[in-house]
Design a protein around this motif. Structure first.
Motif, mmCIF file in Angstrom:
data_model
loop_
_atom_site.group_PDB
_atom_site.id
_atom_site.type_symbol
_atom_site.label_atom_id
_atom_site.label_comp_id
_atom_site.label_asym_id
_atom_site.label_seq_id
_atom_site.Cartn_x
_atom_site.Cartn_y
_atom_site.Cartn_z
ATOM 1 N N VAL A 156 0.862 -1.182 0.000
ATOM 2 C CA VAL A 156 0.000 0.000 0.000
ATOM 3 C C VAL A 156 0.893 1.223 0.000
ATOM 4 O O VAL A 156 1.694 1.420 0.919
ATOM 5 C CB VAL A 156 -0.938 0.041 1.227
ATOM 6 C CG1 VAL A 156 -1.860 1.266 1.125
ATOM 7 C CG2 VAL A 156 -1.757 -1.233 1.342
ATOM 8 N N GLY A 212 -4.713 5.654 3.057
ATOM 9 C CA GLY A 212 -3.705 4.605 2.894
ATOM 10 C C GLY A 212 -3.455 3.843 4.183
ATOM 11 O O GLY A 212 -3.304 2.615 4.183
ATOM 12 N N HIS A 271 -6.272 1.490 4.695
ATOM 13 C CA HIS A 271 -6.120 0.331 3.815
ATOM 14 C C HIS A 271 -5.164 -0.687 4.431
ATOM 15 O O HIS A 271 -5.451 -1.889 4.475
ATOM 16 C CB HIS A 271 -5.557 0.746 2.459
ATOM 17 C CG HIS A 271 -6.470 1.567 1.614
ATOM 18 N ND1 HIS A 271 -7.820 1.690 1.838
ATOM 19 C CD2 HIS A 271 -6.201 2.314 0.496
ATOM 20 C CE1 HIS A 271 -8.355 2.470 0.905
ATOM 21 N NE2 HIS A 271 -7.394 2.851 0.085
ATOM 22 N N ASN A 306 -1.933 4.443 -3.805
ATOM 23 C CA ASN A 306 -2.734 5.408 -3.067
ATOM 24 C C ASN A 306 -2.034 6.748 -2.862
ATOM 25 O O ASN A 306 -2.687 7.764 -2.669
ATOM 26 C CB ASN A 306 -3.100 4.805 -1.705
ATOM 27 C CG ASN A 306 -3.658 5.814 -0.739
ATOM 28 O OD1 ASN A 306 -4.825 6.193 -0.815
ATOM 29 N ND2 ASN A 306 -2.828 6.275 0.197
ATOM 30 N N THR A 354 -5.936 4.547 -7.401
ATOM 31 C CA THR A 354 -6.769 5.567 -6.766
ATOM 32 C C THR A 354 -6.951 6.747 -7.703
ATOM 33 O O THR A 354 -6.028 7.529 -7.932
ATOM 34 C CB THR A 354 -6.152 6.043 -5.440
ATOM 35 O OG1 THR A 354 -5.936 4.912 -4.590
ATOM 36 C CG2 THR A 354 -7.089 7.019 -4.740
ATOM 37 N N SER A 356 -11.935 1.492 2.789
ATOM 38 C CA SER A 356 -11.040 0.338 2.739
ATOM 39 C C SER A 356 -11.703 -1.017 2.492
ATOM 40 O O SER A 356 -11.088 -1.883 1.865
ATOM 41 C CB SER A 356 -10.207 0.286 4.016
ATOM 42 O OG SER A 356 -9.435 1.470 4.151
#
Length: 301
Positions: free
Chosen positions: A12, A20, A23, A100, A156, A232
């Motif tokens: 990530v 982020g 996530h 991201n 993203t 997420s």
């Protein structure tokens, strides 16, 4: 938790804060091993620090998960390669790439400096391409070696990239580019066992705290629609093996709402069967516009 991504290895980017971070934590809760990438820069892209990434790793490990920090610049070609190498060297493979990372340098077009344009395009658009390129090379090699992966890329984009946003010409262009890159990558990488999708999230983060300033108060019903952690769950699902038949799509996510964005499509047309003369085209364009739906308004217009 269901462990929907149990054992999968996930990168990530921009995972030290905001969406982020959520996530990374969500993937870890569902059993993934996570490479937490964050260069630790300020909102405007200045400075750097390993602290944010290391803090998220500490949170994951404290909860019994497995993670490693990475502070490479994802828009640097060699840095993006090192990020992919970190996953493979630490955890033995790579299954999911979540792109991201990003920042803002908002300005009206008539006032925007070249550096403000270049910086945003570099981090958002090149940053997506560089990591995707190196991850794709790894997965292609795996497929050619007879180990076809069940790999996932989640990019993203943004509502600004889908519809435009006044004062964000650089950001809107970068996010539109990411949406275009997503559909191309999905078509090219399917043969290697890779799906590629994108999200366009609406949530309160460092980048959007001014935009959603009116939504900062605690909700009366206990559900914070602008909380970054709302985004997420879809990203985790897209990173799972369950999402194998979904690729080349862009999803908008806000609060408890998930929607599928509709891309550019062929619309009304008129064919003369020969070259048009300029004076003929006014009525033609008028008829086409009459037959087409009105476009969605640009944010802030």
């Amino acid at each position: 938790m269901t462990g929907i991504v149990e054992g999968r290895v996930v990168i990530v980017t921009g995972a030290g804060r905001g969406i982020g971070r959520e996530h990374a934590l969500a993937f870890a809760r569902e059993g993934a091993r996570v490479v937490v990438n964050d260069i630790g820069v300020g909102l405007d892209g200045s400075g750097s620090s390993g602290g944010p990434a290391e803090q998220v790793v500490a949170e994951i490990e404290a909860a019994g998960g497995s993670a490693v920090a990475n502070t490479d610049d994802i828009a640097d070609w060699a840095g993006a390669q090192r990020l992919v190498d970190t996953a493979v060297e630490k955890f033995g493979r790579l299954d999911v790439l979540v792109n991201n990372a990003g920042f803002l340098r908002d300005r009206m077009l008539v006032n925007m400096a070249e550096q403000e344009w270049d910086a945003v395009i570099r981090v958002h658009l090149k940053g997506h391409f560089a990591t995707l390129r190196h991850a794709a090379a790894y997965w292609r090699a795996e497929a050619k070696a007879g180990r076809t992966p069940s790999a996932r890329v989640i990019n993203t984009s943004s509502g600004a990239g889908l519809l435009g946003s006044v004062g964000q010409g650089n950001y809107s262009a970068a996010k539109a580019g990411i949406a275009g890159l997503t559909v191309v990558a999905a078509a090219e990488l399917a043969r290697y066992g890779v799906t590629v999708n994108a999200i366009a999230p609406a949530a309160r983060t460092r980048m959007t705290e001014q935009t959603f300033a009116d939504d900062m108060a605690a909700p009366e019903d206990g559900f914070d629609a602008m909380a970054p952690e709302n985004v997420s769950p879809l990203v985790v699902w897209l990173g799972s093996e369950e999402s194998a038949k979904v690729t080349g799509r862009v999803f908008e996510v806000e609060g408890g709402q998930v929607s599928l964005a509709q891309a550019w499509r062929h619309g009304p047309s008129e064919d003369k069967g020969a070259r048009w003369e300029p004076p003929e085209l006014g009525p033609v364009v008028a008829r086409l516009l009459e037959r087409a739906p009105e476009p969605e308004p640009v944010y802030g217009a």
